[in-house]
Design a protein around this motif. Structure first.
Motif, short mmCIF file in Angstrom:
data_model
loop_
_atom_site.label_atom_id
_atom_site.label_comp_id
_atom_site.label_asym_id
_atom_site.label_seq_id
_atom_site.Cartn_x
_atom_site.Cartn_y
_atom_site.Cartn_z
N ARG A 411 41.63 38.22 53.51
CA ARG A 411 42.09 39.46 52.89
C ARG A 411 43.59 39.44 52.59
O ARG A 411 44.06 40.07 51.65
CB ARG A 411 41.79 40.66 53.80
N GLY A 412 44.34 38.70 53.37
CA GLY A 412 45.79 38.65 53.19
C GLY A 412 46.28 37.63 52.18
O GLY A 412 47.48 37.56 51.91
N LEU A 413 45.37 36.85 51.62
CA LEU A 413 45.78 35.81 50.67
C LEU A 413 46.25 36.40 49.35
O LEU A 413 45.77 37.43 48.90
CB LEU A 413 44.60 34.87 50.39
N ASP A 414 47.20 35.70 48.73
CA ASP A 414 47.55 35.98 47.34
C ASP A 414 46.46 35.43 46.43
O ASP A 414 45.52 34.77 46.88
CB ASP A 414 48.88 35.33 46.99
N GLY A 415 46.60 35.67 45.13
CA GLY A 415 45.63 35.16 44.16
C GLY A 415 45.60 33.64 44.13
O GLY A 415 46.62 32.97 44.28
N GLN A 416 44.41 33.10 43.92
CA GLN A 416 44.19 31.65 43.93
C GLN A 416 43.40 31.21 42.70
O GLN A 416 42.62 32.00 42.13
CB GLN A 416 43.39 31.24 45.18
N LYS A 441 40.03 37.29 45.19
CA LYS A 441 41.17 36.41 45.41
C LYS A 441 41.24 35.24 44.44
O LYS A 441 42.32 34.65 44.27
CB LYS A 441 41.14 35.85 46.84
N ALA A 442 40.14 34.84 43.82
CA ALA A 442 40.14 33.58 43.07
C ALA A 442 39.32 33.66 41.79
O ALA A 442 38.41 34.50 41.66
CB ALA A 442 39.58 32.45 43.95
N GLY A 443 39.64 32.76 40.87
CA GLY A 443 38.88 32.66 39.63
C GLY A 443 37.64 31.80 39.76
O GLY A 443 36.70 31.94 38.98
N ARG A 444 37.63 30.90 40.75
CA ARG A 444 36.46 30.02 40.94
C ARG A 444 36.19 29.91 42.43
O ARG A 444 37.09 29.62 43.22
CB ARG A 444 36.74 28.64 40.33
N ILE A 445 34.95 30.13 42.80
CA ILE A 445 34.49 29.99 44.19
C ILE A 445 33.47 28.88 44.21
O ILE A 445 32.49 28.91 43.45
CB ILE A 445 33.87 31.30 44.70
N PRO A 465 43.91 35.88 40.11
CA PRO A 465 44.96 36.89 40.31
C PRO A 465 46.32 36.24 40.56
O PRO A 465 46.41 35.10 41.04
CB PRO A 465 44.47 37.65 41.54
N TYR A 466 47.36 36.97 40.25
CA TYR A 466 48.73 36.48 40.45
C TYR A 466 48.94 36.09 41.93
O TYR A 466 48.44 36.77 42.83
CB TYR A 466 49.71 37.60 40.07
N PRO A 467 49.64 34.99 42.21
CA PRO A 467 50.41 34.13 41.31
C PRO A 467 49.65 32.92 40.77
O PRO A 467 50.25 32.04 40.17
CB PRO A 467 51.54 33.65 42.21
N ALA A 468 48.33 32.86 41.01
CA ALA A 468 47.58 31.75 40.41
C ALA A 468 47.76 31.75 38.90
O ALA A 468 47.93 30.70 38.27
CB ALA A 468 46.10 31.86 40.77
N GLY A 473 42.37 38.12 33.84
CA GLY A 473 41.18 38.19 33.00
C GLY A 473 41.02 37.00 32.07
O GLY A 473 40.16 37.02 31.19
N ALA A 474 41.83 35.96 32.25
CA ALA A 474 41.82 34.83 31.32
C ALA A 474 41.55 33.53 32.04
O ALA A 474 41.65 33.43 33.26
CB ALA A 474 43.16 34.74 30.58
N THR A 475 41.20 32.51 31.28
CA THR A 475 41.04 31.16 31.78
C THR A 475 41.73 30.21 30.83
O THR A 475 41.79 30.46 29.62
CB THR A 475 39.55 30.77 31.92
#
Length: 504
Positions: A411-416, A441-445, A465-468, A473-475
């Motif tokens: 839960r505490g992670l930044d975006g990945q 948290k991530a674009g790909r799991i 999500p930022y800072p990834a 909403g984009a790839t």
């Protein structure tokens, strides 16, 4: 095809020099001189791109698809020259560069197929209802249209797939947008040869020469001139958090703010669940180091964090990882600057209270070997420095008390860009509890694998999500990447005779 370099910039079909030069810093071989980019060259390139937009944006999907396929063929025609200069400049092995060239031409061909199909246009039609009460409805048609000239910044770690003719360029050209590339100074020769391939394709298809330009080198003012130019309508970037955030802020402060699609940083954590660890802790540890050290760790999806529940299975995982790390040979990094930053990052982690160094020693050259560290969940939660990306083969084992603490850290992670679950059937309940957290948290799991290696296909998401990334909403990989350079336009009661061809 023989290696022939001009050392100049490609500006709307002409190879132009400025009054100054810079010298490349190759991993091997002699440095070469290249012309230094200037704001004036950027201005000329962007104005030519705007001129090209009017004809290129209205070209047919078949015409643009054929253009992309010709670029791919021209790149392959120069394959030997690209490999020769690429290995010199980057230190990457020939096999890696040849594989990356295959990916580069493959994504160009994929976008050609994608735009021929036409589904990306998301065409919609609400027919007129003249007799509707209490008010009639007009005829409404919607389609995605290209946005205008696009700026692309070449990446240091992928001299082909994320650079001159990489995914950002391919997506923008497919969408109908001319492109101005700011070449990366780590591989200017490689960038020029690829630009030669694009120029040959532009000539073969008799396109406006402003459809593609390449500006090499230059100081910060060149990048700033590019993203702040009033005719640029979007930016694609892969690079550091510091550099990307500075450009992002410039885009936001423009009189006309524009989207900045930046991929900036990710630690790509792995969550090792109990049943998987019980069954194959050692195999996961060995596989982790293999992924971590691939390409000297110079991948944006490098899995830098392994979260494990403390105990004997965690011990087995760590022991296997250490054994695997001892067998990893030193590898050349892409630039002296990247190698120095890797050493600095490793020193920062090692100096953090509550962190134990397991393996790794400082190098004084451009080469790197793995660093492995270990800490507790409590330390990871309070030490922000441990959540910052270190670009290179560095991994941190985080020992947690139980699944609840693992979930709390998630839960505490930044975006990945990615998160990974290592799980067996008996871990389904634990994975099910984590999944809603990881989705945010991530674009790909992914499960039971390692995130290095990004498939180029329709379903791929390379962002988060930022800072990834700066736009969740984009790839930047896969056919969905084209959406970044399109915008929806609705046509109300427009006669079919004057509608865009794709709406008729």
């Amino acid at each position: 095809m023989a290696l022939e370099l001009t050392g100049n910039h490609l500006i709307a079909g002409e190879w132009k020099a400025s009054g100054q030069t810079f010298r490349s810093d190759p991993s091997s071989g002699e440095p070469r001189a290249f012309s230094v980019g200037t704001p004036a060259l950027v201005d000329a390139a962007v104005k030519a791109a705007e001129d090209a937009f009017w004809s290129y944006a209205s070209s047919s999907r078949d015409e643009r698809a054929a253009f992309l396929e010709t670029i791919a063929a021209e790149i392959d025609k120069r394959g030997a020259a690209i490999t020769a200069i690429g290995t010199e400049e980057t230190g990457l092995p020939a096999g890696r560069l040849e594989g990356e060239r295959g990916r580069t031409v493959g994504q160009l061909k994929l976008f050609a197929k994608h735009i021929r199909d036409g589904a990306y246009l998301d065409r919609r039609h609400d027919a007129a209802l003249p007799d509707r009460q209490p008010a009639p409805r007009p005829d409404l048609r919607m389609i995605q249209r290209p946005i205008g000239p696009v700026a692309v910044f070449g990446a240091s770690n992928f001299p082909l797939a994320f650079s001159t003719a990489g995914g950002d360029t391919a997506a923008a050209l497919a969408a109908g947008c001319p492109v101005v590339v700011k070449g990366h100074e780590a591989h200017p020769g490689t960038g020029e040869i690829v630009a030669q391939a694009i120029a040959a394709a532009v000539t073969a298809h008799r396109l406006h020469p402003g459809v593609f330009s390449l500006v090499q080198g230059g100081k910060r003012d060149v990048g700033e001139a590019l993203v702040t130019h009033p005719l640029i309508k979007a930016v694609g970037f892969t690079g550091s958090l510091t550099g990307g955030r500075a450009l992002f802020d410039l885009c936001a402060k423009r009189p006309e703010p524009i989207p900045f699609f930046g991929e900036l940083g990710s630690i790509n954590p792995m969550f090792l669940l109990p049943e998987a660890m019980k069954a194959r802790a050692a195999a996961i540890g060995k596989g982790w180091v293999g992924s971590l050290a691939m390409g000297a760790g110079q991948f944006c999806t490098n899995p830098g964090i392994a979260m494990v529940i403390e105990g004997s299975h965690a011990d087995s995982f760590v022991a296997a990882a250490l054994e695997a790390a001892k067998d990893v040979a030193k590898q050349a990094m892409l630039t002296d600057g990247i190698a120095a930053a890797y050493r600095k990052g490793a020193a920062r982690v090692e100096a953090t209270a509550g962190v134990t160094a397991l393996i790794g020693e400082a190098e004084t050259s451009r080469h790197a070997s793995p660093y492995l560290f270990e800490t507790t969940g409590e330390t990871f939660a309070k030490e922000e420095t441990l959540t910052e990306e270190v670009f290179g083969p560095l991994g941190i084992v985080v020992r947690v008390k139980d699944l609840d603490e693992m979930a709390q850290l998630a839960r505490g992670l930044d975006g990945q860009l990615t998160v990974t679950l290592h799980m067996d059937a008996g871990d389904a309940d634990a994975a099910r509890a984590l999944l809603p957290i990881l989705e945010r948290k991530a674009g790909r799991i992914l499960a039971n694998g390692f995130p290095t290696g990004v498939e180029v296909c329709d379903a791929m998401v390379h962002g988060g999500p930022y800072p990834a990334s700066t736009n969740f909403g984009a790839t930047s990989v896969g056919t969905l990447a084209i959406r970044r350079f399109l915008r929806p336009v609705c046509y109300q009661n427009i006669a079919e005779a004057i509608l865009p061809a794709d709406l008729k």
